[in-house]
Scaffold this active site. Structure first.
Site: not given
Length: 307
Positions: A67, A192
């Protein structure tokens, strides 16, 4: 999709990611595609060189990593409108990436892309800039910074943990003063990540909205707030004479905030474009799998869906 000129960025210092990048480059060059390849990491930012060295448009960016690698690519490529194929190679959580299993047959991936057999998901970005001077006619005092996850105003010091005192204005109206570890201004994508860790709300990425979340506030009355996407968030550091308060973009240092300066955050004019190879992509499935929600682990014989 045409594949005439492609960027391949891989996770720096990760042998698996680099190996797959080299494989992709060989295959694409065999299809008469020009490839620009390089590592991406904390000390490696290949994108300015890529973008300044091309004379024709870049059709695609293939980003191999986790990520963090994907976030770095979005900050650089979203303003240029370049779509991103993000694959979890050498990463950990993989919230923003396509599963590696769908990417292993890379020749099939190139066929799918050239045959337009994929989807494109657009995700909202935020833009931040420092200002100073009169509030009526503020003067910009920094470059523009972009994020896919969140902007964070938070102090940092080598030898102590300073407390932040921050005043927030929304569309010119003072809303609250926060005393604590800092303040997060997040996109739905970023809800998130750090925002979730700070007990902020989880927001579906199909929405356009901004989540403002205080980090460990000293007042129990300080709560997260969801605001419209066109809102303008101004954050003023108060009482910081030691230059501790800084602006962070997707957890990377953007700039220090000098006394008299404030941060203005709003929705960016650009969006991050992600290539989706999954035939049945589900944000809720991602939540179940990545956050290990109980619904993915507990099964009952009398479940109504099995009747």
């Amino acid at each position: 999709m045409e594949l005439k000129q492609v960027i391949i960025a891989y996770k720096a210092a990760d042998a698996q990611s680099k190996s797959w990048a080299q494989t992709c480059a060989r295959q694409l060059e065999a299809r008469d595609c020009k490839v620009l390849m390089g590592p991406s990491g904390f000390k490696d930012n290949p994108y300015p060189v890529f973008l300044s060295s091309v004379t024709e448009k870049i059709d695609l960016a293939i980003v191999l990593g986790g990520d963090g690698t994907i976030l770095a690519s979005a900050r650089q490529l979203a303003p240029e409108g370049i779509p991103i194929l993000a694959v979890n190679v050498g990463g950990h959580l993989g919230f923003l990436t396509e599963p590696f299993e769908l990417f292993q047959n890379t020749e099939n991936v190139w066929d799918r892309l050239q045959g337009d057999r994929y989807a494109v998901q657009q995700r909202m970005m935020l833009e931040a800039r420092l200002f100073e001077g009169d509030k009526i006619n503020p003067k910009p005092s920094s470059e523009r910074f972009y994020c896919l996850n969140e902007m964070c105003v938070k102090p940092a010091s080598i030898d102590r943990m300073p407390t932040a005192v921050l005043e927030m204005e929304l569309d010119g109206e003072v809303v609250d003063q926060y005393q604590g570890d800092g303040l997060l201004v997040a996109t739905p994508t970023g809800s998130t990540c750090y925002t979730a860790s700070a007990n902020g709300p989880i927001v579906h990425p199909g929405m356009d909205a901004i989540a403002v979340t205080p980090i460990c506030p000293l007042s129990l009355a300080s709560r997260p707030i969801i605001i419209p996407p066109r809102s303008v968030v101004d954050i003023w550091p108060l009482g910081d004479n030691e230059l501790n308060t800084k602006l962070w973009t997707d957890s990377s240092l953007a700039t220090s905030i000098w006394p008299g300066q404030w941060v203005r955050v709003h929705m960016a004019d650009c969006v991050a474009k992600f290539i989706i190879l999954q035939e049945h992509y589900s944000f809720y499935q991602t939540l179940r799998e990545k956050l290990q929600w109980a619904g993915a682990r507990i099964h009952y014989d009398n479940n109504h869906r099995s009747n």
